[in-house]
Scaffold this active site. Structure first.
Site, short mmCIF file in Angstrom:
data_model
loop_
_atom_site.label_atom_id
_atom_site.label_comp_id
_atom_site.label_asym_id
_atom_site.label_seq_id
_atom_site.Cartn_x
_atom_site.Cartn_y
_atom_site.Cartn_z
N ASP A 64 8.08 1.83 -1.09
CA ASP A 64 7.83 3.19 -0.49
C ASP A 64 7.61 4.07 -1.55
O ASP A 64 8.48 4.17 -2.38
CB ASP A 64 8.93 3.43 0.52
CG ASP A 64 8.54 4.64 1.49
OD1 ASP A 64 7.22 4.47 2.03
OD2 ASP A 64 9.17 5.62 1.67
N SER A 65 6.46 4.70 -1.56
CA SER A 65 6.19 5.68 -2.57
C SER A 65 5.98 7.04 -2.15
O SER A 65 5.48 7.27 -0.99
CB SER A 65 5.09 5.26 -3.23
OG SER A 65 5.20 3.95 -3.67
N HIS A 165 4.47 4.83 -11.47
CA HIS A 165 5.73 4.87 -10.87
C HIS A 165 6.03 3.46 -10.39
O HIS A 165 7.16 2.78 -10.53
CB HIS A 165 5.59 5.91 -9.56
CG HIS A 165 4.20 5.82 -8.99
ND1 HIS A 165 3.16 5.86 -9.75
CD2 HIS A 165 4.04 5.65 -7.77
CE1 HIS A 165 2.16 5.74 -8.73
NE2 HIS A 165 2.75 5.54 -7.53
P1 IMP Z 1 3.62 4.68 1.32
O1 IMP Z 1 4.50 5.21 2.40
O2 IMP Z 1 4.38 4.15 0.24
O3 IMP Z 1 2.62 3.62 1.85
O4 IMP Z 1 2.80 5.75 0.82
C1 IMP Z 1 2.53 6.97 1.28
C2 IMP Z 1 1.36 7.68 0.70
O5 IMP Z 1 1.32 7.80 -0.74
C3 IMP Z 1 0.20 6.80 1.23
O6 IMP Z 1 -0.84 7.76 1.62
C4 IMP Z 1 -0.40 6.13 0.07
O7 IMP Z 1 -1.73 5.83 0.13
C5 IMP Z 1 0.09 6.97 -1.08
N1 IMP Z 1 0.31 6.43 -2.08
C6 IMP Z 1 1.47 5.31 -2.72
N2 IMP Z 1 1.49 4.96 -3.76
C7 IMP Z 1 0.32 5.39 -4.26
C8 IMP Z 1 -0.36 5.14 -5.58
O8 IMP Z 1 0.16 4.69 -6.55
N3 IMP Z 1 -1.33 6.02 -5.98
C9 IMP Z 1 -1.87 7.07 -5.00
N4 IMP Z 1 -1.51 7.00 -3.86
C10 IMP Z 1 -0.46 6.46 -3.41
#
Ligand code: IMP
Length: 177
Positions: A64-65, A165
């Site tokens: 989760d990012s 990250h």
């Molecule tokens: P998630 O909940 O981890 O899928 O990510 C939350 C939001 O951040 C989503 O809209 C992803 O597209 C975006 N996101 C997550 N990781 C990255 C990355 O490495 N680069 C750019 N956008 C990211």
């Protein structure tokens, strides 16, 4: 070959993680998990891992990012996915007009093998003046990591993995594995 289930519906994440695990056969589970409303990525991952542990065979990995922009008080942070879907990169650039552009991208990885292990990676950088590049996904066209002039979307997967990250969190996971 060692097998590991990666829980994600995001092909970009799959590419980046697979590039760091060349000797592992990744099985992708894209069924998703409930992303609870929480203040921290760690809470989202813990809840998700617990939920998944009742439904899929361990070991599995989830990611989760979020993008945390300093002058917006850490927004969009845990709301990154909603914000990307609604206002997108153009909306983020609008919100930042006249404001400082420092930001941090964070990834929390959860590895579940009967118990949960959490690995966090962070990448400091800044938000670009306008979107650049066509590679990657999500906020990649507007994020410039410290130490580079390029946005993530102007980098190959290998280059992004030198800064990102996600790769920092992956390195910690690989060391402990
Ligand atoms: P998630 O909940 O981890 O899928 O990510 C939350 C939001 O951040 C989503 O809209 C992803 O597209 C975006 N996101 C997550 N990781 C990255 C990355 O490495 N680069 C750019 N956008 C990211």
């Amino acid at each position: 070959m060692y097998k590991l289930t990666l829980v994600t519906g995001n092909k970009g994440k799959v590419k980046e993680i697979q590039a760091m695990l060349p000797d592992v056969s990744l099985e992708i589970c894209d069924s998703g998990y409930p992303e609870i409303q929480a203040d921290r990525l760690e809470e989202v991952v813990s809840f998700g891992a617990e939920w998944l542990s009742k439904r899929i065979e361990p070991p599995f990995l989830l990611d989760d990012s979020g993008l945390f922009i300093e002058s917006l008080g850490g927004f969009p942070g845990v709301y990154s996915s909603y914000v990307f879907r609604t206002i997108g990169n153009v909306g983020i650039l609008k919100l930042l007009e006249g404001k400082a552009r420092n930001a941090t991208f964070s990834t929390v990885l959860g590895y579940y093998d009967g118990s949960l292990h959490i690995f966090k990676g962070e990448c400091n950088g800044k938000i670009a003046e306008s979107p650049r590049g066509t590679q990657g996904f999500g906020f990649d066209p507007v994020f410039i990591p410290e130490g580079s002039e390029k946005t993530f979307a102007e980098m190959t997967v290998e280059e992004k993995n030198r800064y990102s990250h996600r790769s920092m969190a992956m390195r910690k996971f690989i060391e402990s594995w």
